[in-house]
Design a protein around this motif. Structure first.
Motif, PDB file in Angstrom:
ATOM      1  N   CYS A  72       0.815  -1.216   0.000  1.00 33.46           N
ATOM      2  CA  CYS A  72       0.000   0.000   0.000  1.00 33.46           C
ATOM      3  C   CYS A  72       0.849   1.266   0.000  1.00 33.46           C
ATOM      4  N   LYS A 107       2.484   1.173  -5.847  1.00 38.20           N
ATOM      5  CA  LYS A 107       1.106   1.099  -5.354  1.00 38.20           C
ATOM      6  C   LYS A 107       0.945   2.065  -4.194  1.00 38.20           C
ATOM      7  N   ARG A 108       0.014   2.978  -4.357  1.00 34.68           N
ATOM      8  CA  ARG A 108      -0.194   3.957  -3.296  1.00 34.68           C
ATOM      9  C   ARG A 108      -1.643   3.974  -2.819  1.00 34.68           C
ATOM     10  N   THR A 109      -2.005   2.943  -2.052  1.00 37.23           N
ATOM     11  CA  THR A 109      -3.302   2.999  -1.384  1.00 37.23           C
ATOM     12  C   THR A 109      -3.166   3.986  -0.233  1.00 37.23           C
TER      13      THR A 109
END
Ligand code: HEC
Length: 249
Positions: A72, A107-109
């Motif tokens: 994330c 991925k940058r949640t």
């Protein structure tokens, strides 16, 4: 020549495909020949300020990977205005040169963590990791309540240092290596990189840092918070005039 001619002729198609792939290959491979210019030298008063992780930080990094935080969170600030405004100076190659493997990610949640060090207090991190919604109500980050309850395993720290030394990270085993580190990083850092003192250093840092607010116990939370607090703090950008690293963009 018509596109159809190429697509219906195996010889042309193979030949031209190879030309296109070669161009892509050259663009990716050629810069590696100039890698020494690609990785910046970050020095203050003649000493390198980007250093390998201390024993405690390294164990924290292991836990970061074990828990899949990278699924994330990225750790690379791209050189775009919106990113720099939100997260700070774009990441330098030098800042992750001792990372094996890199945690750059895409991925940058959650937000990028490349410069999260010193942004919050240790207490905030401990609280946030245990129960994110208790500090950020709208958060969708999972709870990690076991980190503060699990004793940190650290008996194999020397082996972990040695493994990284094998791939070129300057942890020192011998006196000459130690001396070289003193010249390169200064004595204080060189002491932290000494494999023979790894366990002792880990215990001292955990005790002095008291990262999880519980001084009686050395937990995984101590290690993880010590790692988060060092992220992005090894280059003091206030010491470099504006645009100093622009040549590396
Ligand atoms: C399911 C996705 C997800 C996972 C897995 C995850 N996070 Fe997060 N994280 C988030 C989101 C979303 C936020 C933003 C809301 C908040 O602050 O809680 C966040 C915020 C953060 C922040 C605050 C960043 C800032 O600049 O405000 C830190 C530090 C952090 N996470 C660390 C971790 C660590 C360490 C792990 C692994 C143990 C982890 N996260 C795992 C989604 C995740």
């Amino acid at each position: 020549m018509k596109h159809e001619t190429i697509e219906t002729n195996a010889g042309w198609l193979i030949g031209l495909t190879m030309v296109v792939i070669s161009i892509g290959g050259l663009v990716e491979i050629l810069p590696l020949y100039f890698i020494n210019n690609t990785v910046e030298e970050v020095k203050v008063d003649g000493k390198e300020t980007v250093r390998p992780y201390t024993a405690l930080e390294l164990r924290g990094r292991d836990i970061y990977q074990r828990e899949g935080c990278y699924l994330c969170h990225s750790q690379m600030i791209r050189p775009f205005r919106d990113e720099a405004l939100r997260y700070g100076h774009y990441s330098l190659a030098a800042e992750s040169k001792y990372d094996h493997p890199f945690q750059w990610g895409s991925k940058r949640t959650g937000p990028d963590l490349a410069r999260v060090g010193k942004k919050y207090s240790n207490q905030w991190h401990t609280q946030h990791l245990t129960a994110p919604r208790s500090v950020v109500p709208e958060s969708i980050m999972p709870n990690y309540p076991w980190l503060a309850k699990t004793d940190l395993k650290y008996k194999d720290i020397e082996e972990r240092f040695k493994a990284l030394r094998n791939v070129g990270v300057p942890y020192s085993l011998t006196k000459p290596e130690y001396d070289a580190n003193v010249t390169r990083f200064g004595k204080e850092v060189a002491d932290q990189l000494d494999i023979n003192r790894a366990e002792e250093n880990l215990l001292t840092q955990a005790k002095l840092g008291n990262y999880d607010g519980n001084p009686d116990r050395l937990t995984e939370m101590d290690a993880l918070v010590s790692y988060l607090q060092v992220l992005g703090t090894m280059v003091d950008f206030s010491k470099f005039e504006e645009g100093h690293f622009a040549e590396f963009r």
